[in-house]
Design an enzyme around this catalytic site. Structure first.
Site, short mmCIF file in Angstrom:
data_model
loop_
_atom_site.label_atom_id
_atom_site.label_comp_id
_atom_site.label_asym_id
_atom_site.label_seq_id
_atom_site.Cartn_x
_atom_site.Cartn_y
_atom_site.Cartn_z
N HIS A 251 -39.35 14.45 -100.97
CA HIS A 251 -39.87 15.82 -100.96
C HIS A 251 -41.39 15.88 -101.05
CE1 HIS A 251 -39.39 19.99 -100.75
NE2 HIS A 251 -38.60 20.23 -101.79
N ASP B 216 -40.53 18.76 -96.32
CA ASP B 216 -40.01 20.00 -96.91
C ASP B 216 -38.57 20.22 -96.50
OD1 ASP B 216 -42.42 20.60 -98.17
OD2 ASP B 216 -43.20 21.66 -96.41
#
Length: 530
Positions: A503, A507
């Site tokens: 992450h 995204d």
């Protein structure tokens, strides 16, 4: 004149091959260049043609046997000479028996069953009856092994097992006729191969040990490794006591250590070499209640080098990257039908089995080209976009996990991708990978579905930014909506896929876009497969 058929050399580095299937039986006529048998090597599976036209007069090597190149595996004889020999008196006794089969019609076919919705083939590991034996309805008839289960298959009816069509060790598709109960047909496959099989030297039976003898079950062969036999000898154990959990009942090291931990060594091994004067025994304590015994692996076992590296890498990955996982259920019906329709022709053209993996790999490559951030790495605070897709394929081994790499996968055709994946996986399991073939991947596929998982949540293979886990393929009822908005329920082949990603770099929107492209490619597949 007779012509020897030999095991061919399928490449400069290949020195042996396994005969997986005979496409003809003794007595059959064959044409020159007609497929005669199938072989499997550590690189390819292939059909081998007959070198001449004639009659297949002898099969010297049975299915499932691995032999060196240039070994004579069969004999094809000129048809005219075969006829002359049959008219004369020179025909041998085994040939005479095979030359006069009884022919009566009738009987009930026994088929390879489907042991699960995602299982489409099985391997016959053992026949529990032989041709000519009586069988009762629902009595175990043969054992099979699939990628998910091992099982005994019962007889569908009572009668006489008149024909065995598929020998032990052969892998066949579901619904293939493997035997016949009732009636009489051509000689059983086991009869046809019994002559060359009988020519093999017989091993002398292992000498019994001094422990109390328990005869093995009728027809059971004691299968074990030299290590297991040495442990048995050192501890005065009779292997007939020990149930084997390995393939075809093989007694493994874990089996004998488990037995030793529960029962201890044999009586003679426990005796002292020097006789002693017995002492009066103290009063026996009250008997403890009997509880089930669990026999764990004994002692402390250090991690292997591979296991230690895996442990270190997994901890590092979880510490470095904040993992996020998204799961998509994908309709694989189109791929399933295409594979079923093309698998035989594909294998014949390219010498490799058509699995689901090249479809999945090709769809992943398509999505990676559209969303290169998923193929990138975060190194020293900068995003490194890789110029090529080096596709890692995680391979589970008995001793650990390894990730061989298909380099520049975006440049591979579908058939080349299929061959590369099969070759790397086979050589990984055979410990024949070169160092440059492991490491350096930019994106990894891991297939936990082969073990029956719905889906897994994989750990990223650093320094990659994403990994895709493949779940098992299952048939499910699915609601389908047509162009006019009408809903229907249909049985579809569905499969879960889980994308794990870093992450810091990717995204949720990027992960979703990648998976949507991946899903669209598989569900609307319109590419040639070669």
């Amino acid at each position: 004149m007779p012509t020897d058929v030999i095991m061919p050399q399928m490449g400069e580095s290949i020195f042996e091959g396994t005969i997986t299937k005979w496409l003809k039986k003794t007595g059959d006529r064959v044409e020159k260049d007609e497929p005669l048998f199938e072989i499997s090597t550590d690189k390819v599976d292939a059909e081998i043609p007959s070198p001449v036209a004639g009659i297949l007069t002898e099969i010297k090597v049975v299915e499932g046997t691995t032999v060196q190149i240039n070994t004579v595996v069969a004999v094809v004889t000129d048809e005219q000479e075969t006829g002359n020999r049959e008219q004369g008196s020179g025909i041998s006794a085994p040939q005479a028996e095979l030359a006069a089969p009884q022919v009566l019609q009738g009987g009930t076919d026994v088929v390879m069953p489907q042991m699960g919705e995602s299982i489409f083939e099985g391997t016959i590991t053992k026949w529990l009856k032989k041709a000519g034996d009586p069988v009762e309805k629902d009595e175990p008839l043969f054992e099979i092994s699939t990628d998910k289960v091992d099982a005994e298959i019962p007889a569908p009816i009572a009668g006489i097992l008149t024909e065995i069509k598929i020998p032990e060790g052969a892998t066949v598709q579901i619904n293939t006729v493997v035997a016949v109960i009732g009636g009489t047909s051509t000689p059983a496959a086991s009869d046809l191969i019994s002559v060359p099989a009988a020519a093999k030297p017989q091993l002398a039976p292992q000498a019994p040990l001094a422990a109390p003898q328990v005869p093995p079950a009728p027809g059971r062969r004691l299968r074990s490794s030299p290590l297991v036999r040495r442990i048995a000898q050192e501890n005065n154990l009779n292997l007939a006591h020990i149930p084997g959990t390995g393939a075809e009942g093989r007694i493994t090291k874990d089996d004998i250590l488990r037995y030793l931990g529960t029962h201890g060594p044999g009586a003679t091994a426990a005796q002292s070499a020097t006789p002693t004067v017995p002492k009066p025994a103290p009063p026996a304590p009250p008997a403890a209640p009997q509880v089930p015994q669990w026999a764990p692996q004994q002692g402390v076992v250090p991690l292997s080098k591979m296991r230690a590296v895996i442990a270190q890498r997994m901890v590092e990955s979880m510490q470095i990257a904040p993992h996020v996982h998204v799961v998509y259920k994908i309709d694989m019906t189109r791929i399933f039908r295409l594979r079923e329709r093309e698998r035989a022709a594909f294998e014949q053209r390219h010498g490799v089995k058509l699995t689901y993996m090249p479809f999945i790999a090709a769809a992943a490559i398509q999505a990676l080209t559209q969303f290169p951030i998923v193929n990138a790495s975060l190194i020293d605070g900068s995003i490194h976009y890789h110029p090529s897709i080096h596709l890692g394929i995680a391979v589970a081994l008995e001793w650990g996990l390894i990730v061989p790499v298909v380099r520049q996968a975006e440049q591979q055709s579908f058939s080349a991708l299929a061959r590369a994946v099969a070759d790397l996986a086979a050589r990984a399991r055979a410990k024949k990978l070169m160092p440059h073939e492991v490491g350096g991947s930019t994106f990894t596929l891991t297939n936990s579905g082969v073990f029956g998982d719905e889906f897994g949540t994989p750990i990223i293979n650093q320094p990659e930014s994403a990994i895709l886990a493949i779940g098992s393929l299952r048939k499910e009822p699915v609601v389908l909506t047509d162009a006019e908005g009408n809903d229907t329920i249909a049985i579809r082949s569905m499969q879960y896929f889980c994308l794990g990603f870093d992450h810091r770099l990717i995204d949720g929107a990027d992960g979703g876009k990648f998976m949507s492209e991946f899903k669209k490619t598989l569900e609307t597949w319109d590419r040639p497969i070669g």
